[in-house]
Design an enzyme around this catalytic site. Structure first.
Site, mmCIF file in Angstrom:
data_model
loop_
_atom_site.group_PDB
_atom_site.id
_atom_site.type_symbol
_atom_site.label_atom_id
_atom_site.label_comp_id
_atom_site.label_asym_id
_atom_site.label_seq_id
_atom_site.Cartn_x
_atom_site.Cartn_y
_atom_site.Cartn_z
ATOM 1 N N CYS A 335 0.831 -1.197 0.000
ATOM 2 C CA CYS A 335 0.000 0.000 0.000
ATOM 3 C C CYS A 335 0.873 1.258 0.000
ATOM 4 O O CYS A 335 1.540 1.549 -0.978
ATOM 5 C CB CYS A 335 -0.972 -0.032 1.178
ATOM 6 N N HIS A 432 -3.728 -5.791 1.215
ATOM 7 C CA HIS A 432 -3.465 -6.127 2.609
ATOM 8 C C HIS A 432 -3.966 -7.546 2.906
ATOM 9 O O HIS A 432 -4.855 -8.054 2.230
ATOM 10 C CB HIS A 432 -4.186 -5.160 3.543
#
Length: 492
Positions: A335, A432
């Protein structure tokens, strides 16, 4: 408000174990056939989970929902504060970004937010037999009492009984319990129906003489002394402190280094790695160099990517990362960490603060522009090179483009995701939760170093730990008294 069986756990301070207690009680009552749901009016955390309906809630409530065996919903944590600066945070209401504000301005929003909180509470109450509500911080923070939605303000609005949790491990638990009681208003004190002493090490009978003193001064009933639950380290962590002291179990462990920048987020990505007996996850603090013997450096998520990138350079970690890569080490950016690995990050609209842009670390040929639209979605797919199945979630702002995307790391629903260097040692993506996938974790760690096959079933380990936690609470707490306080019917 219709009275569903319910009870609120408030603490004498932060990190006294409220989240773990709620998770354990959720599993305990679920195992008794009761439909139980967790609820936290206001949470402050940069560790969040994505719900099936495309919202986000605090990671602790996601674990509690797992313990309860119920699907995630944004109503379990209607107000989530995600710190971006020392005095400012992004405000998420019922799963969606509401805005950003400074701490002082946030208190002006509380009356409006209370309506959302009560709406979510009523929604859950209509579906559950029992609601277990978790407070935030401490109700004794009387300077923040006006308009409170997190502790006694909410307890009064929803007419809830309260159990107070004290942490004996940090010391001063008697003073904390009695001091909290003293600082509350008389009407608030009547809500305190009992207390729990948490994190006790040693012989709990040594605390026997303290109970009459506490009960005489506060009228609160002793609901139990909970011994230290060492297996808590096997559960997903919401607080970064819960991960830092997990030692490796083998001297030849794969060494994973994580730079601890100021606005670290979604660090629960690392929990499954820390669970592996031959993996050592170590956080590098500001002022310390990235260790030269690292096998893998993970650049995790960030709630303020440009600010954390600047901090990364200020600490000299960019130089250390260059040396790590030159030595043949692996790098994974997740991310915000993926964005940092690119050539440039721009925030023209001031999504994270003042409009700004900066050169990235330059290890992947991509550039990112931060945008107001936030991606919140569950995903599944496969790794591009080894065809290993993965699932996880995306939670980010920003659009990433560039030539490196032509060599993606993953395929999600037929679309490419992430990027890899030509030698496969530098990888970045937006997903994630990758390491909760046992096959992926095995495959990825085997890229880093040849190892024996792991026998860990991570999800099974979490489920078994929740069952042991429930048994632990049942042994040491007065569950019948807790049921009576919450209003649970004798037959469940």
């Amino acid at each position: 408000m219709k009275r569903t069986a319910s009870m609120m756990l408030q603490g004498t301070g932060s990190n006294v174990g409220k989240s773990l207690l709620v998770a354990g009680l959720c599993r305990l009552f679920r195992n008794r056939g009761i439909t139980v749901m967790p609820f936290k009016p206001q949470n402050m955390s940069n560790n969040a989970a994505v719900t099936a309906d495309g919202g986000e809630i605090g990671r602790a409530q996601a674990l509690q929902a797992k313990a309860a065996g119920v699907p995630l919903t944004v109503h379990m944590n209607p107000v989530l504060l995600k710190p971006q600066t020392e005095i400012g945070a992004q405000v998420v209401v019922q799963g969606k970004v509401f805005g950003a504000c400074q701490a002082r301005d946030y208190h002006k929003l509380k009356p409006e937010l209370m309506e959302h909180v009560l709406t979510s509470y009523r929604c859950l109450a209509s579906e559950a037999d029992l609601l277990l509500v978790e407070g935030a911080g401490s109700p004794a923070e009387v300077n923040l009492r006006a308009g409170d939605i997190a502790n006694m303000g909410f307890a009064e609005a929803a007419d809830l009984p309260v159990v107070l949790v004290g942490d004996i491990d940090r010391g001063g638990v008697i003073a904390s319990l009695m001091g909290t009681h003293t600082l509350l208003e008389p009407g608030e004190r009547t809500r305190l129906k009992g207390y729990v002493i948490n994190k006790f090490r040693g012989d709990p009978s040594l605390f026997d003489d303290a109970h009459p003193i506490i009960e005489r001064q506060t009228d609160m009933r002793n609901l139990g002394v909970l011994p230290w639950f060492a297996d808590a380290r096997r559960l997903p962590a919401e607080d970064i402190l819960d991960l830092e002291d997990r030692p490796a179990e083998r001297p030849d462990a794969i060494k994973v280094i994580v730079p601890k920048w100021p606005r670290l987020s979604n660090f629960d990505d690392l929990d499954p790695l820390a669970a592996e007996p031959d993996v050592e996850v170590t956080f590098t603090n500001p002022g310390e160099p990235l260790p030269g013997d690292a096998d893998l450096v993970i650049l995790p998520g960030s709630k303020a990517t440009l600010a954390d990138l600047e901090a990364f350079r200020t600490y000299g970690w960019d130089v250390d990362l260059h040396a790590h890569i030159r030595r043949g080490g692996f790098v994974l950016g997740l991310c915000g960490g993926f964005q940092m690995l690119g050539k440039r990050i721009a925030d023209p609209d001031g999504i994270e603060g003042q409009p700004a842009s900066a050169a990235g670390l330059g290890w992947l040929d991509v550039e990112t522009v931060l945008t107001g639209d936030k991606t919140l979605t569950e995903v599944e797919g496969r790794t591009c090179d080894s065809e290993v199945a993965v699932h996880g979630y995306e939670m980010h702002v920003g659009r990433t483009e560039g030539a490196a995307l032509e060599q993606p790391f993953l395929t999600l629903g037929g679309r490419p995701e992430g990027a890899m260097s030509n030698d496969g040692r530098i990888i970045g993506c937006y997903v994630h939760g990758l390491f909760t996938n046992d096959a992926f974790r095995e495959d990825f760690l085997s890229r880093v170093r040849h190892r024996e096959a792991s026998s860990i079933d991570y999800e099974r380990q979490v489920e078994d730990t929740l069952d042991r936690l429930a048994e632990h609470l049942e042994r040491h707490l007065d569950i019948e008294a807790i049921e009576a306080i919450a209003g649970v019917a004798p037959n469940g």
